[in-house]
Write a protein that holds these residues in place. Structure first.
Motif, PDB file in Angstrom:
ATOM      1  N   VAL A  66       0.873  -1.181   0.000  1.00  0.00           N
ATOM      2  CA  VAL A  66       0.000   0.000   0.000  1.00  0.00           C
ATOM      3  C   VAL A  66       0.903   1.221   0.000  1.00  0.00           C
ATOM      4  N   ASP A  67       0.632   2.177  -0.900  1.00  0.00           N
ATOM      5  CA  ASP A  67       1.510   3.336  -1.089  1.00  0.00           C
ATOM      6  C   ASP A  67       1.003   4.598  -0.414  1.00  0.00           C
ATOM      7  N   VAL A  68      -0.302   4.738  -0.338  1.00  0.00           N
ATOM      8  CA  VAL A  68      -0.876   5.966   0.219  1.00  0.00           C
ATOM      9  C   VAL A  68      -2.227   5.646   0.856  1.00  0.00           C
ATOM     10  N   VAL A  69      -2.513   6.323   1.970  1.00  0.00           N
ATOM     11  CA  VAL A  69      -3.804   6.177   2.654  1.00  0.00           C
ATOM     12  C   VAL A  69      -4.308   7.576   2.991  1.00  0.00           C
ATOM     13  N   LEU A  70      -5.520   7.892   2.548  1.00  0.00           N
ATOM     14  CA  LEU A  70      -6.074   9.220   2.802  1.00  0.00           C
ATOM     15  C   LEU A  70      -6.669   9.329   4.200  1.00  0.00           C
ATOM     16  N   SER A  71      -7.297   8.264   4.661  1.00  0.00           N
ATOM     17  CA  SER A  71      -8.016   8.324   5.932  1.00  0.00           C
ATOM     18  C   SER A  71      -7.617   7.137   6.798  1.00  0.00           C
ATOM     19  N   MET A  72      -6.542   7.311   7.570  1.00  0.00           N
ATOM     20  CA  MET A  72      -6.009   6.226   8.395  1.00  0.00           C
ATOM     21  C   MET A  72      -6.497   6.370   9.830  1.00  0.00           C
ATOM     22  N   SER A  73      -6.797   5.255  10.453  1.00  0.00           N
ATOM     23  CA  SER A  73      -7.109   5.262  11.880  1.00  0.00           C
ATOM     24  C   SER A  73      -5.838   5.588  12.668  1.00  0.00           C
ATOM     25  N   PRO A  74      -5.899   6.508  13.651  1.00  0.00           N
ATOM     26  CA  PRO A  74      -4.708   6.794  14.461  1.00  0.00           C
ATOM     27  C   PRO A  74      -4.127   5.548  15.127  1.00  0.00           C
ATOM     28  N   SER A  75      -5.002   4.654  15.591  1.00  0.00           N
ATOM     29  CA  SER A  75      -4.541   3.413  16.223  1.00  0.00           C
ATOM     30  C   SER A  75      -3.831   2.514  15.220  1.00  0.00           C
ATOM     31  N   ILE A  82       4.850   1.444  15.491  1.00  0.00           N
ATOM     32  CA  ILE A  82       5.486   0.570  16.482  1.00  0.00           C
ATOM     33  C   ILE A  82       6.285  -0.541  15.791  1.00  0.00           C
ATOM     34  N   ASN A  83       5.749  -1.045  14.683  1.00  0.00           N
ATOM     35  CA  ASN A  83       6.440  -2.092  13.924  1.00  0.00           C
ATOM     36  C   ASN A  83       7.645  -1.553  13.164  1.00  0.00           C
ATOM     37  N   ASN A  84       7.478  -0.363  12.564  1.00  0.00           N
ATOM     38  CA  ASN A  84       8.556   0.238  11.778  1.00  0.00           C
ATOM     39  C   ASN A  84       8.342   1.745  11.708  1.00  0.00           C
ATOM     40  N   PRO A  85       9.069   2.518  12.567  1.00  0.00           N
ATOM     41  CA  PRO A  85       8.878   3.969  12.600  1.00  0.00           C
ATOM     42  C   PRO A  85       9.200   4.667  11.280  1.00  0.00           C
ATOM     43  N   ILE A 284       0.023   6.346  20.159  1.00  0.00           N
ATOM     44  CA  ILE A 284       1.111   5.361  20.010  1.00  0.00           C
ATOM     45  C   ILE A 284       1.448   4.738  21.360  1.00  0.00           C
ATOM     46  N   ASP A 285       1.547   5.576  22.409  1.00  0.00           N
ATOM     47  CA  ASP A 285       1.869   5.072  23.752  1.00  0.00           C
ATOM     48  C   ASP A 285       0.779   4.134  24.262  1.00  0.00           C
ATOM     49  N   MET A 286      -0.479   4.512  24.031  1.00  0.00           N
ATOM     50  CA  MET A 286      -1.608   3.688  24.472  1.00  0.00           C
ATOM     51  C   MET A 286      -1.618   2.339  23.742  1.00  0.00           C
ATOM     52  N   ARG A 288       0.996   0.856  22.357  1.00  0.00           N
ATOM     53  CA  ARG A 288       2.156   0.070  22.795  1.00  0.00           C
ATOM     54  C   ARG A 288       1.849  -0.633  24.115  1.00  0.00           C
ATOM     55  N   GLU A 289       1.181   0.077  25.002  1.00  0.00           N
ATOM     56  CA  GLU A 289       0.793  -0.484  26.302  1.00  0.00           C
ATOM     57  C   GLU A 289      -0.161  -1.670  26.115  1.00  0.00           C
ATOM     58  N   LEU A 290      -1.100  -1.519  25.193  1.00  0.00           N
ATOM     59  CA  LEU A 290      -2.072  -2.588  24.914  1.00  0.00           C
ATOM     60  C   LEU A 290      -1.381  -3.808  24.323  1.00  0.00           C
ATOM     61  N   VAL A 291      -0.461  -3.575  23.378  1.00  0.00           N
ATOM     62  CA  VAL A 291       0.285  -4.666  22.731  1.00  0.00           C
ATOM     63  C   VAL A 291       1.153  -5.390  23.761  1.00  0.00           C
ATOM     64  N   ASN A 292       1.834  -4.636  24.624  1.00  0.00           N
ATOM     65  CA  ASN A 292       2.698  -5.246  25.641  1.00  0.00           C
ATOM     66  C   ASN A 292       1.909  -6.046  26.651  1.00  0.00           C
ATOM     67  N   ALA A 293       0.703  -5.561  26.982  1.00  0.00           N
ATOM     68  CA  ALA A 293      -0.163  -6.262  27.962  1.00  0.00           C
ATOM     69  C   ALA A 293      -0.575  -7.641  27.435  1.00  0.00           C
ATOM     70  N   ARG A 294      -0.662  -7.716  26.100  1.00  0.00           N
ATOM     71  CA  ARG A 294      -1.090  -8.985  25.504  1.00  0.00           C
ATOM     72  C   ARG A 294       0.069  -9.953  25.362  1.00  0.00           C
TER      73      ARG A 294
END
Length: 294
Positions: A66-75, A82-85, A284-286, A288-294
């Protein structure tokens, strides 16, 4: 030789990612004018990569599909970051045309004729989330419910709800409330503008356009989140640098030169404003916290 090198670097296709969770036919229809604009502006064949869930677009950006996204969810952007800054650059953030607000709200809805007035009234009832990678459809309300009821979505917040289901998207959540599948469910809205038209942007106005003119008379909002930053407009860093710059310029030109098309694709009366990673750091912080909790 220099011309040949730049011509060889110019891709023949551009992949426009479209988040799932809403009627696919309508989403593709809403983005046809974007395809036509970008095809002409960039001399490419723009492919509409409509994913059934948010994860498809996340993986597409991380994998260079995917090259471009006009309307991305912040999450979802947070998942990419988090995967690749360095996977994507932020072109900008959606800004409301009417009041210049840069955010929206997660809201909990119930049927208008139901007795429920607050979250507490939903004790022992069935509840619907949208998508695990949705900001308003899971990340933000999940945080609020954990603080209010304890537990997690896995144990139905200490069994406060009788069931917690991921419906697959905002449209499904709204329809799930209307058809009695859920007593309450989350969705998103700007909460700016006319209530009866579904506000300036959000899931309500999309559904109203899809043959549900009386939607706002059939549902009621009983909870709203604090303001969430609007989603970023993203471009992939896997594109050749020169072409990437042209794509960014074309997206900004779409906003200014064919604003009606941009609005249609965004699902709200919005334009592009400046943004950086810092605008989404809290999300991003929220995440990351959710991913780490899992």
């Amino acid at each position: 030789m220099a011309w040949q090198a730049s011509a060889a670097e110019q891709p023949k296709e551009l992949n426009l990612g479209i988040l799932g969770g809403q009627n696919a036919t309508q989403q593709i229809g809403d983005n046809q004018c974007v395809k036509q604009f970008l095809d002409k502006e960039l001399n490419v064949d723009t492919k509409l990569r409509n994913s059934s869930d948010y994860s498809g677009v996340i993986q597409g950006l991380l994998g260079g599909k995917v090259d471009v996204v006009l309307s991305m969810s912040p999450s979802s952007y947070a998942s990419v970051y988090i995967n690749n800054p360095n996977a994507v650059d932020i072109v900008g953030i959606a800004v409301d045309d009417k009041d210049q607000s840069r955010g929206y709200h997660s809201v909990v809805i119930v049927k208008a004729d139901s007795p429920y007035k607050s979250l507490d009234d939903l004790k022992g009832k069935a509840f619907g989330f949208a998508d695990p990678d949705s900001t308003s459809g899971f990340l933000i309300p999940n945080q609020a419910f954990k603080q209010k009821f304890g537990g997690t979505s896995d144990n139905k917040y200490n069994n406060f709800f009788s069931s917690v289901t991921f419906s697959g998207g905002h449209e499904q959540d709204i329809l799930g409330v209307m058809n009695g599948q859920f007593a309450g469910a989350v969705t998103w809205a700007s909460l700016v503008g006319d209530y009866n038209t579904g506000y300036t942007s959000g899931a309500f106005s999309r559904l109203i356009r899809m043959d549900n003119p009386d939607l706002m008379k059939q549902i009621r909002i009983i909870w709203k989140s604090p303001l969430i930053p609007n989603g970023p407009i993203l471009v992939s860093n896997s594109l050749p640098a020169d072409f990437k710059a042209k794509v960014v310029a074309a997206v900004k030109k779409l906003d200014t030169d064919d604003h009606a098309c941009f609005v249609k694709a965004m699902g709200g009366t919005q334009h592009i404003g400046p943004a950086t990673v810092a605008d989404f750091q809290q999300v991003i912080d929220m995440k990351r916290e959710l991913v780490n909790a899992r």
